[in-house]
Design a protein around this motif. Structure first.
Motif, PDB file in Angstrom:
ATOM      1  N   HIS A 172      -2.537   2.101   7.891  1.00 49.97           N
ATOM      2  CA  HIS A 172      -3.876   2.652   8.100  1.00 49.97           C
ATOM      3  C   HIS A 172      -4.167   3.743   7.075  1.00 49.97           C
ATOM      4  N   LEU A 173      -3.210   4.647   6.874  1.00 51.95           N
ATOM      5  CA  LEU A 173      -3.389   5.733   5.913  1.00 51.95           C
ATOM      6  C   LEU A 173      -3.465   5.213   4.478  1.00 51.95           C
ATOM      7  N   ALA A 174      -2.862   4.044   4.223  1.00 52.79           N
ATOM      8  CA  ALA A 174      -2.885   3.452   2.889  1.00 52.79           C
ATOM      9  C   ALA A 174      -4.168   2.686   2.609  1.00 52.79           C
ATOM     10  N   GLY A 175      -5.061   2.623   3.598  1.00 56.48           N
ATOM     11  CA  GLY A 175      -6.330   1.938   3.401  1.00 56.48           C
ATOM     12  C   GLY A 175      -6.269   0.439   3.558  1.00 56.48           C
ATOM     13  N   THR A 227      -3.087   4.317  -2.213  1.00 55.13           N
ATOM     14  CA  THR A 227      -3.881   3.153  -2.620  1.00 55.13           C
ATOM     15  C   THR A 227      -5.252   3.085  -1.974  1.00 55.13           C
ATOM     16  N   GLY A 228      -5.527   3.970  -1.033  1.00 58.13           N
ATOM     17  CA  GLY A 228      -6.832   3.905  -0.392  1.00 58.13           C
ATOM     18  C   GLY A 228      -7.000   4.992   0.641  1.00 58.13           C
ATOM     19  N   ASN A 229      -8.108   4.934   1.362  1.00 54.28           N
ATOM     20  CA  ASN A 229      -8.397   5.882   2.437  1.00 54.28           C
ATOM     21  C   ASN A 229      -8.448   5.159   3.773  1.00 54.28           C
ATOM     22  N   LYS A 230      -8.335   5.917   4.843  1.00 53.59           N
ATOM     23  CA  LYS A 230      -8.377   5.340   6.182  1.00 53.59           C
ATOM     24  C   LYS A 230      -9.695   4.602   6.400  1.00 53.59           C
ATOM     25  N   MET A 231      -9.599   3.419   6.952  1.00 55.25           N
ATOM     26  CA  MET A 231     -10.797   2.633   7.251  1.00 55.25           C
ATOM     27  C   MET A 231     -11.347   2.994   8.621  1.00 55.25           C
ATOM     28  N   GLU A 232     -12.661   3.053   8.696  1.00 50.28           N
ATOM     29  CA  GLU A 232     -13.311   3.213   9.995  1.00 50.28           C
ATOM     30  C   GLU A 232     -13.214   1.900  10.769  1.00 50.28           C
ATOM     31  N   SER A 233     -13.160   2.002  12.085  1.00 52.84           N
ATOM     32  CA  SER A 233     -13.058   0.813  12.926  1.00 52.84           C
ATOM     33  C   SER A 233     -14.264  -0.110  12.727  1.00 52.84           C
ATOM     34  N   ARG A 234     -13.990  -1.401  12.671  1.00 51.07           N
ATOM     35  CA  ARG A 234     -15.045  -2.407  12.603  1.00 51.07           C
ATOM     36  C   ARG A 234     -15.050  -3.277  13.860  1.00 51.07           C
ATOM     37  N   CYS A 235     -14.428  -2.764  14.917  1.00 60.07           N
ATOM     38  CA  CYS A 235     -14.375  -3.525  16.166  1.00 60.07           C
ATOM     39  C   CYS A 235     -15.745  -3.587  16.844  1.00 60.07           C
ATOM     40  N   GLY A 236     -16.531  -2.523  16.683  1.00 53.93           N
ATOM     41  CA  GLY A 236     -17.856  -2.508  17.307  1.00 53.93           C
ATOM     42  C   GLY A 236     -17.782  -2.680  18.813  1.00 53.93           C
ATOM     43  N   THR A 237     -18.631  -3.556  19.341  1.00 59.69           N
ATOM     44  CA  THR A 237     -18.667  -3.789  20.790  1.00 59.69           C
ATOM     45  C   THR A 237     -17.716  -4.907  21.225  1.00 59.69           C
ATOM     46  N   CYS A 238     -16.993  -5.479  20.271  1.00 58.44           N
ATOM     47  CA  CYS A 238     -16.078  -6.579  20.597  1.00 58.44           C
ATOM     48  C   CYS A 238     -14.975  -6.091  21.531  1.00 58.44           C
ATOM     49  N   ASN A 239     -14.690  -6.870  22.584  1.00 50.32           N
ATOM     50  CA  ASN A 239     -13.612  -6.570  23.527  1.00 50.32           C
ATOM     51  C   ASN A 239     -12.772  -7.817  23.817  1.00 50.32           C
ATOM     52  N   GLU A 240     -12.717  -8.727  22.847  1.00 51.94           N
ATOM     53  CA  GLU A 240     -11.978  -9.978  23.054  1.00 51.94           C
ATOM     54  C   GLU A 240     -10.517  -9.711  23.409  1.00 51.94           C
ATOM     55  N   GLY A 256       0.830  -1.202   0.000  1.00 48.70           N
ATOM     56  CA  GLY A 256       0.000   0.000   0.000  1.00 48.70           C
ATOM     57  C   GLY A 256       0.858   1.242   0.000  1.00 48.70           C
ATOM     58  N   VAL A 257       0.284   2.345  -0.464  1.00 48.63           N
ATOM     59  CA  VAL A 257       0.976   3.634  -0.493  1.00 48.63           C
ATOM     60  C   VAL A 257       0.108   4.668   0.216  1.00 48.63           C
ATOM     61  N   SER A 258       0.727   5.478   1.065  1.00 53.23           N
ATOM     62  CA  SER A 258      -0.007   6.512   1.790  1.00 53.23           C
ATOM     63  C   SER A 258       0.652   7.877   1.619  1.00 53.23           C
ATOM     64  N   ASP A 259      -0.174   8.907   1.643  1.00 51.87           N
ATOM     65  CA  ASP A 259       0.263  10.302   1.631  1.00 51.87           C
ATOM     66  C   ASP A 259       0.417  10.728   3.088  1.00 51.87           C
ATOM     67  N   LEU A 260       1.619  11.195   3.452  1.00 57.46           N
ATOM     68  CA  LEU A 260       1.919  11.487   4.849  1.00 57.46           C
ATOM     69  C   LEU A 260       1.745  12.953   5.226  1.00 57.46           C
TER      70      LEU A 260
END
Length: 267
Positions: free
Chosen positions: A158-161, A194-207, A51-55
């Protein structure tokens, strides 16, 4: 987001196709882009994530952690290698020397060496094209007080998506969860994010929070403006590893990596 070898489209009107060190040089035809070349070289060297990210918007954080000299590079290339599932799946049995040794060797030392080698190869290729480049170590601490490296590989990924930063402070990929090790190459080569930052998909998980043997995680979601200490006490992990060493054990934990539902496969 690129996680597979590029399908190269070659148009050759005359001459021949020469392949050297994973690079397509097409005489009398079209050249693939540098980014496609780098992706192909990475794949040929066992790298699964590229992946490639803009810093630009992360320069202040980068300077604070690693120094202003890192901020002269506008782009980061993230390289990731997926860990071997059966090795990770043995982490609950890490008190057995064979399980701990296998994880420490294959899922840490070997993979980090593979990442460093791939980064070195790609960096030489970029330098040969007359661009500035700086490969960073896959896993080397620079600050014992803050317990951190010179640069955050998970930030670049993360910044590279390529994923989001989870409650464990690990980079979580949609495909393999946190079961990926990373390294980063900084450069001024003209690459495309190569992409945009993803939003968290952890939800209520606390494993990951529940399984931690030293309760190092607070369970808070990642927020860019907050310090790492809001979510994670690195000193607790450090003390736990030192305790294992002092008791003659191989210092291995990784339970937060093991338990994440986004990466966990059938044991």
């Amino acid at each position: 987001m690129i996680r597979h070898p590029v399908e190269f489209v070659k148009t050759v009107s005359s001459g021949e196709t020469n392949i050297s060190a994973g690079t397509w040089n097409i005489s009398g035809g079209s050249f693939v882009s540098m980014q496609e070349e780098l992706n192909r070289i990475a794949w040929d060297n066992g790298v699964y994530y590229f992946g490639v990210s803009d810093l630009l918007n992360a320069r202040e954080f980068i300077a604070e952690q690693g120094g202003k000299e890192l901020t002269v590079y506008p782009y980061a290339i993230s390289l990731g290698i997926k860990l071997i599932d059966p090795i990770v799946n043995r982490l609950p049995h890490r008190r057995e020397r064979s399980a701990a040794l296998n994880y420490r060797h294959h899922a840490y030392n070997v993979v980090n060496s593979r990442l460093d080698m791939a980064a070195s190869i790609l960096s030489s290729h970029i330098q040969e094209r007359d661009y500035r480049v700086l490969p960073l170590p896959a896993s080397e601490r620079i600050d014992d007080e803050r317990i951190c490296a010179q640069f955050s590989h998970k930030l670049a990924a993360h910044l590279a998506g390529l994923g989001w930063i989870g409650k464990s402070c690990l980079l979580i990929t949609p495909e393999n969860g946190p079961r990926v090790r990373w390294t980063t190459i900084l450069t001024d080569a003209p690459l495309k994010p190569t992409g945009n930052k993803m939003e968290s998909r952890c939800g209520t998980c606390n494993e990951c929070v529940r399984i931690c043997p030293v309760q190092a995680f607070t369970g808070k979601d990642f927020v860019e403006s907050e310090s790492r200490e809001q979510r994670y006490d690195a000193r607790k992990c450090e003390d736990y590893f030192n305790e294992m060493k002092n008791n003659g054990r191989i210092p291995v934990c990784g339970l937060c990596l093991y338990v994440c539902p986004h990466g966990r496969k059938k044991d």
